[in-house]
Write an enzyme that holds these catalytic residues in place. Structure first.
Site, PDB file in Angstrom:
ATOM      1  N   CYS A 131       0.875  -1.401   0.058  1.00 52.55           N
ATOM      2  CA  CYS A 131       0.055   0.267   0.099  1.00 52.55           C
ATOM      3  C   CYS A 131       0.772   1.142   0.002  1.00 52.55           C
ATOM      4  CB  CYS A 131      -0.982  -0.081   1.238  1.00 52.55           C
ATOM      5  SG  CYS A 131      -0.116  -0.229   2.723  1.00 52.55           S
ATOM      6  N   TYR A 132       2.085   1.132   0.541  1.00 53.26           N
ATOM      7  CA  TYR A 132       3.173   2.353   0.519  1.00 53.26           C
ATOM      8  C   TYR A 132       4.396   1.987  -0.419  1.00 53.26           C
ATOM      9  CZ  TYR A 132       0.386   4.581   4.111  1.00 53.26           C
ATOM     10  OH  TYR A 132      -0.717   5.187   4.548  1.00 53.26           O
TER      11      TYR A 132
END
Length: 390
Positions: free
Chosen positions: A144-145
């Site tokens: 997600c990052y």
């Protein structure tokens, strides 16, 4: 049994007077003479607000900030501003920069280990002054990052959020430091010459906030304050806050006691009231300007705010032998009146005194806050939670 007073005002009533431009506001130095000449009851009737101020080194200060995101997004694990490390063990792009953290590439530190010239406080001052600082961040990368690095120049305006968050400010009383060894030592109280050849002291005496409300009767969670040229708030007791029952008739403790934790939006602050400092042999710190308004609710508060330098006693301690090993021996007590005279006498020895607090800037802070209130630009707030003082 609750105390009864001849004068009884509320913060709401005082705020109404402020809104109408009718509030009578004086600084704490002016209040000393008013109480002395008119007495506490008449002073309480006449005065609505007393403003305090200090501009002093306060190591336990810093900035909580959010850099904002850009595509692809990142969860930072290491962050530097102008090569000063920040703590990034928070969510995504939140980080905290401490005032005393030194730059990793400080040229002075390479030549003289431990003598930092530039650090976190200087970065904060640069940001407040509108200067560009260099942001570098690294991450381990997640689904997600996914981003792993960011490096760019930024200003205060570029930060999504920038909050001055100071865990321990406004010490209520503090030590006067001397050095009884045969060599110069380098401390957070500044350089101390051998054989007690100087005595360094801090806080602003009769102007200092917690000397004017020693039992924290009007200061607590939610109290609005002047913080570094902007509006801030007390958010509770500071770290190392100590309740002290032993006090003089003015409520002044004979040693370090109360502290405050404070916060404020940096985007409304003024670099004049926040300065990065470097103490040789110790490191970086910050001079922070803080002013707290004291409402004259009754004659007791008038009596407290009428405190003078002659009423405030300070412990003199040896930072050469005693302080490093945790011994709390007090060599003597001296008053701020004596300290401000330029010399004190301890055990028969006359010692020149050196203030670390700027008294002229402390007065400027108190007067700046005074002008805000007089113009109706600053209203007082009720504390929603008390801070215990004894």
């Amino acid at each position: 049994m609750a105390k009864t007073f001849e004068v009884n005002k509320t913060i709401k009533e005082i705020n109404e007077r402020i809104k109408k431009g009718k509030a009578v506001v004086v600084n704490a130095a002016e209040m000393v003479e008013i109480v002395r000449s008119k007495g506490k009851v008449e002073a309480a009737k006449e005065i609505d607000v007393v403003t305090t101020g200090t501009f002093s080194p306060m190591c336990s200060s810093g900035m909580l900030f959010n850099t904002g995101q850009e595509s692809p997004v990142i969860k930072t694990s290491q962050v530097w501003l102008n090569n000063v490390p920040c703590y990034a063990g928070l969510a995504a792009v939140d980080a905290y920069l401490g005032a005393t953290e030194p730059a990793e590439d400080d040229p002075l530190n390479k030549v003289y280990p431990g003598r930092f010239a530039y650090g976190g406080a200087h970065v904060i001052e640069d940001l407040l002054a509108g200067k560009t600082v260099h942001l570098k961040a690294k991450a381990y990368g997640t689904d997600c990052y996914p981003r792993r690095e960011v490096e760019k120049d930024i200003t205060l305006k570029d930060l999504k959020d920038a909050v001055m968050l100071n865990p321990r400010n406004c010490y209520q009383n503090y030590n006067c430091a001397v050095n009884m060894t045969s060599r110069t030592i380098y401390t957070y109280m500044g350089p101390l010459k051998a054989n007690q050849r100087n005595a360094n002291y801090a806080t602003a005496g009769e102007l200092s906030p917690l000397f004017n409300d020693p039992y924290l009767k009007t200061i607590g969670l939610g109290t609005r304050i002047f913080l570094a040229g902007g509006k801030g708030y007390v958010i509770g007791a500071g770290t190392q806050h100590v309740k002290k029952p032993g006090r003089n008739e003015r409520g002044i403790p004979l040693g370090g006691s109360g502290t405050l934790m404070v916060k404020g939006d940096m985007k409304g602050m003024d670099p004049r009231y926040f300065r990065g400092l470097s103490f040789p042999g110790y490191g970086c710190t910050a001079a922070v300007g803080i002013g707290i308004p004291i409402p004259m609710l009754n004659e007791e508060m008038a009596w407290f705010t009428g405190v003078s330098d002659a009423d405030i006693q300070v412990p003199v301690k040896d930072y050469g032998y005693d302080y490093p090993i945790g011994v709390s021996r007090v060599l003597a007590h001296v008053t701020y009146e004596e300290l401000k005279s330029g010399e004190i006498t301890v055990n028969g020895k006359v010692i020149p005194t050196v203030p670390l607090t700027s008294l002229s800037m402390s007065l400027e802070v108190a007067d700046k806050l005074k002008s805000w209130i007089q113009k109706g630009d600053f209203l007082l707030t009720e504390a929603v939670e008390e801070i215990e003082s004894e």
